[in-house]
Motif scaffolding. Structure first.
Motif, PDB file in Angstrom:
ATOM      1  N   ALA A   1       4.044   5.682  -5.240  1.00 22.81           N
ATOM      2  CA  ALA A   1       4.281   5.689  -6.811  1.00 22.81           C
ATOM      3  C   ALA A   1       3.211   6.631  -7.282  1.00 22.81           C
ATOM      4  CB  ALA A   1       3.998   4.304  -7.332  1.00 22.81           C
ATOM      5  N   ALA A   2       2.041   6.633  -7.107  1.00 21.05           N
ATOM      6  CA  ALA A   2       1.055   7.641  -7.521  1.00 21.05           C
ATOM      7  C   ALA A   2       1.406   9.169  -6.943  1.00 21.05           C
ATOM      8  CB  ALA A   2      -0.312   7.280  -6.805  1.00 21.05           C
ATOM      9  N   GLN A   3       2.080   9.509  -5.812  1.00 25.58           N
ATOM     10  CA  GLN A   3       2.436  10.797  -5.630  1.00 25.58           C
ATOM     11  C   GLN A   3       3.442  11.060  -6.568  1.00 25.58           C
ATOM     12  OE1 GLN A   3       3.272  10.169  -1.581  1.00 25.58           O
ATOM     13  NE2 GLN A   3       1.454  10.987  -0.993  1.00 25.58           N
ATOM     14  N   LEU A   4       4.388  10.323  -6.735  1.00 27.61           N
ATOM     15  CA  LEU A   4       5.726  10.530  -7.689  1.00 27.61           C
ATOM     16  C   LEU A   4       4.957  10.839  -9.076  1.00 27.61           C
ATOM     17  CD1 LEU A   4       8.421   8.196  -6.387  1.00 27.61           C
ATOM     18  CD2 LEU A   4       8.427  10.562  -6.282  1.00 27.61           C
ATOM     19  N   GLN A   5       4.031  10.015  -9.659  1.00 30.88           N
ATOM     20  CA  GLN A   5       3.807  10.127 -10.728  1.00 30.88           C
ATOM     21  C   GLN A   5       2.971  11.528 -11.123  1.00 30.88           C
ATOM     22  OE1 GLN A   5       0.846   7.339 -12.130  1.00 30.88           O
ATOM     23  NE2 GLN A   5       0.677   7.916 -14.166  1.00 30.88           N
ATOM     24  N   GLY A   6       2.317  11.949  -9.989  1.00 30.29           N
ATOM     25  CA  GLY A   6       1.509  13.092  -9.917  1.00 30.29           C
ATOM     26  C   GLY A   6       2.559  14.334 -10.007  1.00 30.29           C
ATOM     27  N   MET A   7       3.657  14.215  -9.242  1.00 33.05           N
ATOM     28  CA  MET A   7       4.804  15.163  -9.224  1.00 33.05           C
ATOM     29  C   MET A   7       5.500  15.305 -10.521  1.00 33.05           C
ATOM     30  SD  MET A   7       6.090  14.257  -5.174  1.00 33.05           S
ATOM     31  CE  MET A   7       7.668  14.840  -5.432  1.00 33.05           C
TER      32      MET A   7
ATOM     33  N   GLU B   1       0.813  -1.384   0.150  1.00 30.59           N
ATOM     34  CA  GLU B   1      -0.039  -0.098  -0.049  1.00 30.59           C
ATOM     35  C   GLU B   1       0.826   1.139  -0.012  1.00 30.59           C
ATOM     36  OE1 GLU B   1      -2.196  -0.416   3.499  1.00 30.59           O
ATOM     37  OE2 GLU B   1      -3.679  -2.014   2.503  1.00 30.59           O
ATOM     38  N   MET B   2       2.086   1.150   0.742  1.00 33.49           N
ATOM     39  CA  MET B   2       2.687   2.265   0.743  1.00 33.49           C
ATOM     40  C   MET B   2       3.373   2.651  -0.271  1.00 33.49           C
ATOM     41  SD  MET B   2       4.324   2.150   4.628  1.00 33.49           S
ATOM     42  CE  MET B   2       5.483   3.613   4.578  1.00 33.49           C
ATOM     43  N   LEU B   3       4.016   1.407  -1.031  1.00 37.13           N
ATOM     44  CA  LEU B   3       4.587   1.625  -2.071  1.00 37.13           C
ATOM     45  C   LEU B   3       3.574   2.180  -3.386  1.00 37.13           C
ATOM     46  CD1 LEU B   3       7.080   1.094  -3.876  1.00 37.13           C
ATOM     47  CD2 LEU B   3       6.344  -1.435  -4.550  1.00 37.13           C
ATOM     48  N   GLU B   4       2.546   1.724  -3.480  1.00 35.45           N
ATOM     49  CA  GLU B   4       1.265   2.164  -4.485  1.00 35.45           C
ATOM     50  C   GLU B   4       1.183   3.583  -4.212  1.00 35.45           C
ATOM     51  OE1 GLU B   4      -3.271   1.054  -5.113  1.00 35.45           O
ATOM     52  OE2 GLU B   4      -1.960  -0.375  -4.898  1.00 35.45           O
TER      53      GLU B   4
END
Length: 72
Positions: free
Chosen positions: A53-59, A47-50
């Protein structure tokens, strides 16, 4: 599971045991032999990895837009 959250935050087995008033051996046993504990820990890590990853993609998308605006 409070112990899982402490593991995820990088606490040592000794520190987790102290925080939860348990023996270090109990934490070690949970981490190495308790299938439920291990499954919960694995699920929380996923869950933390997901989430990361979503936060990094948004950034990355936002940064791309900034760069594109700068070169136009």
């Amino acid at each position: 599971m409070p112990a899982v959250e402490l593991v995820l935050r990088g606490f040592s087995d000794v520190d987790i045991a102290k925080a939860l008033s348990l023996r270090r051996e109990t934490i070690c046993r949970w981490r190495n032999q308790d299938e439920t504990f291990r499954a919960v820990l694995q699920r929380r890590r996923a869950e933390m990895l997901e989430t990361s990853a979503a936060q990094l993609q948004g950034m990355a998308e936002e940064a791309t837009q900034v760069v594109l605006r700068g070169i136009r």
